[in-house]
Design a protein around this motif. Structure first.
Motif, PDB file in Angstrom:
ATOM      1  N   GLU A   2       1.177   0.631  -2.014  1.00 10.32           N
ATOM      2  CA  GLU A   2       2.187   1.600  -1.802  1.00 10.32           C
ATOM      3  C   GLU A   2       2.399   2.282  -0.422  1.00 10.32           C
ATOM      4  O   GLU A   2       3.385   2.757   0.049  1.00 10.32           O
ATOM      5  CB  GLU A   2       2.094   2.729  -2.873  1.00 10.32           C
ATOM      6  CG  GLU A   2       2.465   2.196  -4.098  1.00 10.32           C
ATOM      7  CD  GLU A   2       2.051   3.287  -5.288  1.00 10.32           C
ATOM      8  OE1 GLU A   2       1.580   4.412  -4.868  1.00 10.32           O
ATOM      9  OE2 GLU A   2       2.597   3.064  -6.438  1.00 10.32           O
ATOM     10  N   THR A   3       1.294   2.314   0.260  1.00 14.93           N
ATOM     11  CA  THR A   3       1.230   3.012   1.350  1.00 14.93           C
ATOM     12  C   THR A   3       1.384   2.172   2.785  1.00 14.93           C
ATOM     13  O   THR A   3       1.106   2.525   3.766  1.00 14.93           O
ATOM     14  CB  THR A   3      -0.126   3.680   1.605  1.00 14.93           C
ATOM     15  OG1 THR A   3      -1.199   2.940   1.794  1.00 14.93           O
ATOM     16  CG2 THR A   3      -0.517   4.873   0.578  1.00 14.93           C
ATOM     17  N   ARG A   4       1.649   0.960   2.416  1.00  8.34           N
ATOM     18  CA  ARG A   4       1.669   0.110   3.634  1.00  8.34           C
ATOM     19  C   ARG A   4       2.855  -0.334   4.046  1.00  8.34           C
ATOM     20  O   ARG A   4       3.256  -1.149   5.105  1.00  8.34           O
ATOM     21  CB  ARG A   4       0.901  -1.440   3.135  1.00  8.34           C
ATOM     22  CG  ARG A   4      -0.606  -1.416   2.784  1.00  8.34           C
ATOM     23  CD  ARG A   4      -1.219  -0.720   4.081  1.00  8.34           C
ATOM     24  NE  ARG A   4      -1.033  -1.578   5.182  1.00  8.34           N
ATOM     25  CZ  ARG A   4      -1.992  -2.960   5.395  1.00  8.34           C
ATOM     26  NH1 ARG A   4      -2.810  -3.053   4.551  1.00  8.34           N
ATOM     27  NH2 ARG A   4      -1.851  -3.841   6.327  1.00  8.34           N
ATOM     28  N   GLY A   5       4.052   0.305   3.525  1.00  6.06           N
ATOM     29  CA  GLY A   5       5.260  -0.053   4.190  1.00  6.06           C
ATOM     30  C   GLY A   5       6.044  -1.141   3.435  1.00  6.06           C
ATOM     31  O   GLY A   5       5.352  -2.091   3.088  1.00  6.06           O
ATOM     32  N   SER A   6       7.357  -1.175   3.441  1.00  5.25           N
ATOM     33  CA  SER A   6       8.156  -2.005   2.796  1.00  5.25           C
ATOM     34  C   SER A   6       8.005  -3.460   3.027  1.00  5.25           C
ATOM     35  O   SER A   6       8.168  -4.219   2.302  1.00  5.25           O
ATOM     36  CB  SER A   6       9.680  -1.629   2.738  1.00  5.25           C
ATOM     37  OG  SER A   6       9.770  -0.438   2.132  1.00  5.25           O
ATOM     38  N   GLU A   9       4.610  -4.936   1.833  1.00  7.46           N
ATOM     39  CA  GLU A   9       4.943  -5.071   0.446  1.00  7.46           C
ATOM     40  C   GLU A   9       5.576  -6.442   0.339  1.00  7.46           C
ATOM     41  O   GLU A   9       5.344  -7.002  -0.893  1.00  7.46           O
ATOM     42  CB  GLU A   9       5.648  -4.009   0.045  1.00  7.46           C
ATOM     43  CG  GLU A   9       6.058  -3.916  -1.813  1.00  7.46           C
ATOM     44  CD  GLU A   9       6.617  -2.678  -2.094  1.00  7.46           C
ATOM     45  OE1 GLU A   9       7.068  -2.911  -3.283  1.00  7.46           O
ATOM     46  OE2 GLU A   9       6.766  -1.833  -1.419  1.00  7.46           O
TER      47      GLU A   9
END
Length: 281
Positions: A2-6, A9
Motif C-alpha cells: 500500500e505504501t509503494r505507489g500505484s 502495485e
C-alpha cells in the motif's frame, strides 16, 4: 504494498498473476491496463515478463498503450469499432510489418486504429505545422474533426498503410518526392487503386520536400524574417539550394516554430491542400 505507489502495485499484481499460473496451472490470465503509473523502463520490463510467460497460457491485456500494442504483436490485436459495432483484428497483417512495429515503441498505432481520419507525415516539422494548416483550410481543429496526425519517419509510411487498410478509414500521406519522378508516378498509380488511402507529394522536382515547397509559397515572409549569417552558404547534404532554403533545411524545427509563432495566414502548397481537402470528403 500500500505504501509503494500505484506503479509498483501494478507490477506486483501482474507478477502474482503470472506466478499463480505456474503454481496452479491457470490457462487464462486477464490484465487490465498494466501501463498505469509505470515509467517507460518499468513498462518494458513488465512487457518482457508477459512475453516470456505467454507461451504457456492465454494472456488477455486491455490497454491504451502504443508500446503494448506494438511489442505484444499486431497479429494479436483486437479492438471494438464503435461505428460498425463489431470486433476487428489485424490477423491478416504482413508478418514483416508486424515485426517492424514490434521494434518501435512510439508508433502511435492506437491513434491510427481508433481515429476517424489520419494524416501520416514524414517528420517533426510537418507534425508541428499540419494541425495549424489544417485549421487554416477548414476552419476547424484536427481534434474537432477526429483527425490524428502521426509522424512515421521517412518512407516507413508504407508499413502504416498496411495497418490502415484493415480499418476502413481515410488516411492521407503527406510525403516528399525527393526529386524522383518515378515516386510521383507511383503515388498517382497507388491513389487510383485505393479508395481510402492516398499519397500526396509535390508533382514537380521543385517541390521535392517540405521546406522548398513552403518557401516558394511564402518567399516574401522568409526572405524578410530568416536570420541568415553574412556569407554563410547553408549547404544541405553538400548541395547549394540557395541561402534561404538551405537555412530552412538545416534548421527545420526552428523554422517550424517561427511559423507557429508568427500566426500568419500561410500560402499552402497544393499537395498539402489536396490532402486535407481529400481527407474531408
Amino acid at each position: 504494498l500500500e505504501t509503494r505507489g500505484s506503479g509498483m502495485e501494478s507490477i506486483v499484481k501482474t507478477r502474482i498473476a503470472l506466478d499463480k499460473r505456474q503454481k496452479e496451472a491457470v490457462d487464462v490470465i486477464t490484465i487490465e491496463e498494466p501501463e498505469n503509473h509505470l515509467s517507460y523502463l518499468n513498462m518494458r520490463q513488465m512487457l518482457a515478463r508477459i512475453e516470456a510467460e505467454r507461451k504457456d497460457a492465454q494472456i488477455i491485456v486491455a490497454t491504451h498503450s502504443n508500446m503494448i500494442v506494438s511489442r505484444l504483436g499486431l497479429k494479436n490485436v483486437l479492438w471494438i469499432d464503435e461505428k460498425e459495432q463489431r470486433v476487428k483484428n489485424l490477423g491478416a497483417i504482413d508478418g514483416e510489418t508486424a515485426k517492424f512495429f514490434e521494434k518501435i515503441d512510439n508508433a502511435s498505432l492506437l491513434d491510427l486504429l481508433l481515429s476517424e481520419k489520419t494524416i501520416l507525415v514524414e517528420g517533426a516539422t510537418e507534425f508541428m505545422l499540419i494541425p495549424m494548416l489544417y485549421k487554416q483550410i477548414t476552419g476547424r481543429s484536427v481534434d474537432e474533426d477526429g483527425v490524428s496526425v502521426i509522424s512515421c519517419g521517412g518512407i516507413s509510411y508504407k508499413r502504416y498503410l498496411q495497418v490502415a487498410e484493415c480499418r476502413q478509414r481515410r488516411v492521407a500521406v503527406i510525403t516528399d518526392n525527393d526529386k524522383d519522378m518515378i515516386r510521383i508516378s507511383e503515388a498517382l498509380a497507388y491513389n487510383q487503386k485505393h479508395e481510402l488511402t492516398h499519397v500526396f507529394m509535390g508533382n514537380t522536382i521543385d517541390h521535392w520536400t517540405w521546406e522548398p515547397s513552403i518557401y516558394q509559397c511564402n518567399k516574401e515572409f522568409f526572405d524578410k524574417n530568416l536570420k541568415l549569417q553574412k556569407n554563410a552558404k547553408y549547404l544541405f547534404h553538400g548541395e547549394d539550394y540557395g541561402r534561404p532554403i538551405g537555412y530552412m533545411l538545416n534548421n527545420k524545427a526552428e523554422v517550424a516554430y517561427q511559423m507557429l509563432a508568427a500566426k500568419n495566414d500561410w500560402a499552402i502548397p497544393d499537395y498539402v491542400k489536396d490532402a486535407i481537402s481529400w481527407l474531408g470528403k
